[in-house]
Design an enzyme around this catalytic site. Sequence first.
Site, mmCIF file in Angstrom:
data_model
loop_
_atom_site.group_PDB
_atom_site.id
_atom_site.type_symbol
_atom_site.label_atom_id
_atom_site.label_comp_id
_atom_site.label_asym_id
_atom_site.label_seq_id
_atom_site.Cartn_x
_atom_site.Cartn_y
_atom_site.Cartn_z
ATOM 1 N N LYS A 1 0.814 -1.218 0.000
ATOM 2 C CA LYS A 1 0.000 0.000 0.000
ATOM 3 C C LYS A 1 0.852 1.275 0.000
ATOM 4 C CE LYS A 1 -1.041 0.595 4.970
ATOM 5 N NZ LYS A 1 -0.898 2.024 5.229
ATOM 6 N N ARG B 1 -7.517 9.078 3.878
ATOM 7 C CA ARG B 1 -8.567 8.069 3.701
ATOM 8 C C ARG B 1 -9.266 7.781 5.026
ATOM 9 N NH1 ARG B 1 -8.567 2.761 4.929
ATOM 10 N NH2 ARG B 1 -6.331 2.866 5.362
ATOM 11 N N CYS C 1 -0.964 7.880 -3.498
ATOM 12 C CA CYS C 1 -1.078 7.138 -2.239
ATOM 13 C C CYS C 1 -1.796 7.935 -1.156
ATOM 14 C CB CYS C 1 0.318 6.749 -1.741
ATOM 15 S SG CYS C 1 1.113 5.493 -2.747
#
Length: 302
Positions: free
Chosen positions: A79, A126, A234
Amino acid sequence: MKSIRIGTRNSALALWQAREVARHLQNNNYLTEIVPIVSSGDKNLNQPLYSLGITGVFTRDLDVALLNDEIDIAVHSLKDVPTQLPQNVEMIAYLERDYPQDILIRKESARNKEFHELKLATSSLRRRAFWLRHYPNAEFSDIRGNIQTRLQKLEDGDFDATILSLAGIKRMKMEIDYEMLPLMISAPSQGVIAVAGHSDKSEINEILRSINHAPTQICVEMERNFLSTLEGGCTAPIGAFAEIFDDQIRFTAALCSLDGKNCIAVDENFKYDPAENFGERYAKVVLENGGKELMAEIKSQI
């Protein structure tokens, strides 16, 4: 063949992940050597990731070492890896995903607080956006560092809880109370250890393919294609998670505004077809349903 040089960040978690790759290679009778490298992302613990202005902050130094032939392969938390890789660097192998979930960890003084009352420490856009989607009045503090550093900051800081990846807690065998967070959609490819190689080192790359877990590869490539089609890098508030059930895949994903008020989501079940780019397909669905404007808004704000 001489020993395979495995490049890794030098945190405890990164070294565990490198040893896990080494174990897989050693099980196939290959010699390995672990080469720790300090990354730029580990050197700056005061600024939140999204303010550093670049993607790949945790992978750049390993990319350089790979291209300079200081190491043969590089081990990453997938990730953290940008969807656009440097020239001559390729993702070659993926270990089987273990724990993709986000978890909530509270300090003792916040044990009895409801979720909407918690002041959270997280630098992830996020995690903030998905939390705000459900609890719009939440307060946040920035927090950076490895797991141990964040947990110490949780004890010392003026906030109630933090959100971490379950994979890190499990891999470090930490005895700690946590709560699952079904309201979160994981970051694309969360919970996956991946191995990058140099495109010119065909012999080593062929060895790496022998430890690849194909079902995990199918899922994470779908998630990363979703991310790259949205051009999220990202740091944008994007979640994506694919799971295989027999020959069926369930794909859940969402793009949220920074304040969590506008969230465009997909939740699909379908039969897998290797010729179809499902990540791209569902990202286009999001883009066509307001995602293009939302991405422009997010980029103007960060």
